[in-house]
Design an enzyme around this catalytic site. Structure first.
Site, PDB file in Angstrom:
ATOM      1  N   HIS A   1      -4.532  -1.709  15.432  1.00  0.00           N
ATOM      2  CA  HIS A   1      -4.456  -2.192  14.048  1.00  0.00           C
ATOM      3  C   HIS A   1      -3.643  -1.240  13.179  1.00  0.00           C
ATOM      4  CE1 HIS A   1      -6.363  -4.416  10.566  1.00  0.00           C
ATOM      5  NE2 HIS A   1      -5.946  -3.315   9.956  1.00  0.00           N
ATOM      6  N   GLU A   2      -3.971   0.038  13.241  1.00  0.00           N
ATOM      7  CA  GLU A   2      -3.287   1.005  12.383  1.00  0.00           C
ATOM      8  C   GLU A   2      -1.829   1.191  12.797  1.00  0.00           C
ATOM      9  OE1 GLU A   2      -4.700   1.803   9.687  1.00  0.00           O
ATOM     10  OE2 GLU A   2      -6.606   0.947  10.314  1.00  0.00           O
TER      11      GLU A   2
ATOM     12  N   HIS B   1       0.450  -1.495  11.380  1.00  0.00           N
ATOM     13  CA  HIS B   1       0.739  -1.384   9.942  1.00  0.00           C
ATOM     14  C   HIS B   1       2.068  -0.673   9.668  1.00  0.00           C
ATOM     15  CE1 HIS B   1      -2.428  -3.257   7.753  1.00  0.00           C
ATOM     16  NE2 HIS B   1      -3.392  -2.494   8.234  1.00  0.00           N
TER      17      HIS B   1
ATOM     18  N   GLU C   1      -2.817  -7.267   6.347  1.00  0.00           N
ATOM     19  CA  GLU C   1      -4.042  -7.246   7.131  1.00  0.00           C
ATOM     20  C   GLU C   1      -4.156  -8.392   8.128  1.00  0.00           C
ATOM     21  OE1 GLU C   1      -5.372  -4.604   7.155  1.00  0.00           O
ATOM     22  OE2 GLU C   1      -4.988  -3.659   5.224  1.00  0.00           O
TER      23      GLU C   1
ATOM     24  N   TYR D   1      -8.790 -10.805   6.748  1.00  0.00           N
ATOM     25  CA  TYR D   1      -8.146 -10.265   7.941  1.00  0.00           C
ATOM     26  C   TYR D   1      -8.154 -11.304   9.068  1.00  0.00           C
ATOM     27  CZ  TYR D   1      -8.692  -5.490   5.982  1.00  0.00           C
ATOM     28  OH  TYR D   1      -8.637  -4.360   5.204  1.00  0.00           O
TER      29      TYR D   1
END
EC number: 3.4.11.2
Length: 456
Positions: free
Chosen positions: A297-298, A301, A320, A373
């Site tokens: 997820h990170e 980004h 998100e 999300y």
């Protein structure tokens, strides 16, 4: 951005109803040069910010966001005599000579104090002391706790960050480490972030860390963490290099020069992204890959949120929803649940929750709600089903390529998706149903049954 005319009070906002008191009008910043001196033991910060900007209209005065710190000097274009008033989290500056529309100008602000996070509807934001060091988590409005700024994601700028602190501590900041020099018991670290960056993505991380080199290709990757965490970290983040390869294939080239993971010695409720950096807590390292979905997820980004940054907070699903879908793509690629299986689980859970959230306009209170999300991610998969894999992933690569290091809107993404489809009306209908209505649409039979995985 909203500006202010000569002779009348300035707009003390970027005009974003989600953060009505943040950001400022009348100018665009091109450069932040921050020279910070920080004493860990006393949490004392002394700073000088040099801000280069261009007036978007004539300015008799303008404002910067700054909270919790005391201003001692302000210069405009190198001249003494600029008047300033610091009230609440706004620094109002009246230059000696009005600034003409289109003119470039430079502001120097000298300030100091004991930085602290600020309370917000989304929790505490900004500069925060750890047991041994500092974490900075600014999304969406915490940047002003450590430097004067135009605190809105629509205003992206170049950064040079110089941080001097106690020598036992490592300093991590955005961009390339240009130099590190030690004098007596103090070390000065200089970082240069050439890619345009939003204020909420600017960060400084300070701690007693070791540096672990992780990969040199396809992107330089490293970790900065307490030595006691290294063994478990190697297991928990052992597949990050493969994630990077997958995301570069699906989303396009990695947008920055390197990628750094910071693991603090303190637990964190959630990890957080910064430009070129992700920060995890000690609780996210367990030696069993218990937080691997968050690693994906990170990382994602860096494309969706950091390179392509929403022009307004209303479009937060562009960050998100995409990052959540990246979790599912990694799960599908790495032998976990397929994206379809993840969607079935998420849809069942969403069906049991209140149907009062419109993804395209969630409101400030709910813009970080987990429903946004998950439903944003499902929207992308329904779009994938409509377009087919080849067209869908080419759409994502076209999106990241066209807006690399820029500011984006959901309207632009929806238009690009429609233009990529043989049936534009069907694509618009998907967006309307999944993003513009509070009611949760049913999953189509094809989405429920399909069990295919990504084609290599």
């Amino acid at each position: 951005m909203i500006g202010h005319d000569k002779g009348r009070p300035g707009a003390e906002s970027a005009g974003d109803p989600y953060v009505p008191n943040h950001g400022n009008g009348g100018y665009q910043v091109t450069w932040y040069e921050l020279d910070l001196d920080y004493r860990v033991s006393s949490n004392r910060l002394t700073g000088k910010a040099t801000i280069r900007a261009t007036a978007t209209q004539s300015l008799s005065r303008f404002s910067l966001d700054l909270t919790g710190l005391r201003v001692s000097k302000v210069f405009v274009n190198g001249r003494r005599g600029a008047r300033y008033v610091h009230r609440g989290h706004k620094l109002h500056i009246t230059p000696v000579v009005d600034i003409a529309e289109g003119a470039d100008f430079v502001v120097d602000v000298h300030y100091s104090g004991n930085p602290a996070p600020v309370d917000s509807p989304w929790g505490e934001l900004g500069w925060e002391e750890l047991t041994e060091g500092v974490i900075v988590a600014s999304q969406p409005t915490g940047a002003a706790t450590w430097f004067p700024c135009n605190d809105h994601p629509s205003d992206k700028a170049h950064y040079k960050l110089t941080v001097t602190t106690d020598s036992p501590y490592q300093v991590i900041a955005n961009g390339r480490l240009v130099s590190r020099r030690t004098k007596a018991s103090r070390t000065t670290w200089v970082y240069d972030q050439t890619a345009p960056m939003a204020t909420y993505l600017a960060t400084v991380q300070i701690g007693r860390y070791d540096v672990l080199e992780l990969a040199s290709s396809p992107v330089v990757q490293r970790a900065v963490l307490p030595v006691a965490q290294i063994k478990d970290f190697r297991s928990d983040f052992g597949r990050q290099r493969d994630m990077m390869k997958l995301f570069c294939k699906l989303f396009g080239p990695y947008p920055f020069g390197s990628y750094t993971v910071v693991v603090t010695d303190d637990p964190l409720e959630i990890p957080l992204e910064a430009q070129g950096i992700s920060v995890f807590g000690s609780n996210h390292v367990d030696g069993r890959r218990g937080s691997e979905r968050l690693v994906a997820h990170e990382l994602s980004h860096q494309w969706f949120g950091n390179s392509l940054t929403p022009s307004r907070w209303q479009d937060i699903w562009l960050n998100e929803g995409f990052a959540c879908y990246a979790e599912w793509l990694w799960s599908e690629e790495s032998g976990g649940l397929s994206a379809v299986q993840q969607i079935s689980k998420a849809h069942s859970r969403l069906a049991g929750l209140p149907q009062d959230l419109v993804i395209s306009d969630p409101g400030p209170e709910l813009m970080f709600d987990d429903r946004l999300y998950k439903r944003g991610a499902i929207t992308l998969h329904v779009l994938r089903e409509q377009l087919g894999d080849d067209a869908f992933f080419e759409l994502l690569r076209a999106w990241t390529r066209a807006h690399r290091h820029g500011s984006v809107t959901a309207v632009e993404f929806r238009a690009l998706a429609a233009s990529s489809a043989t049936d534009a009306d069907a694509v618009q209908a998907i967006f309307s149903a999944w993003l513009d209505s509070a009611a949760l649409p049913p999953l189509q039979r094809t989405a429920r049954r399909r069990r295919g995985r990504l084609r290599r």
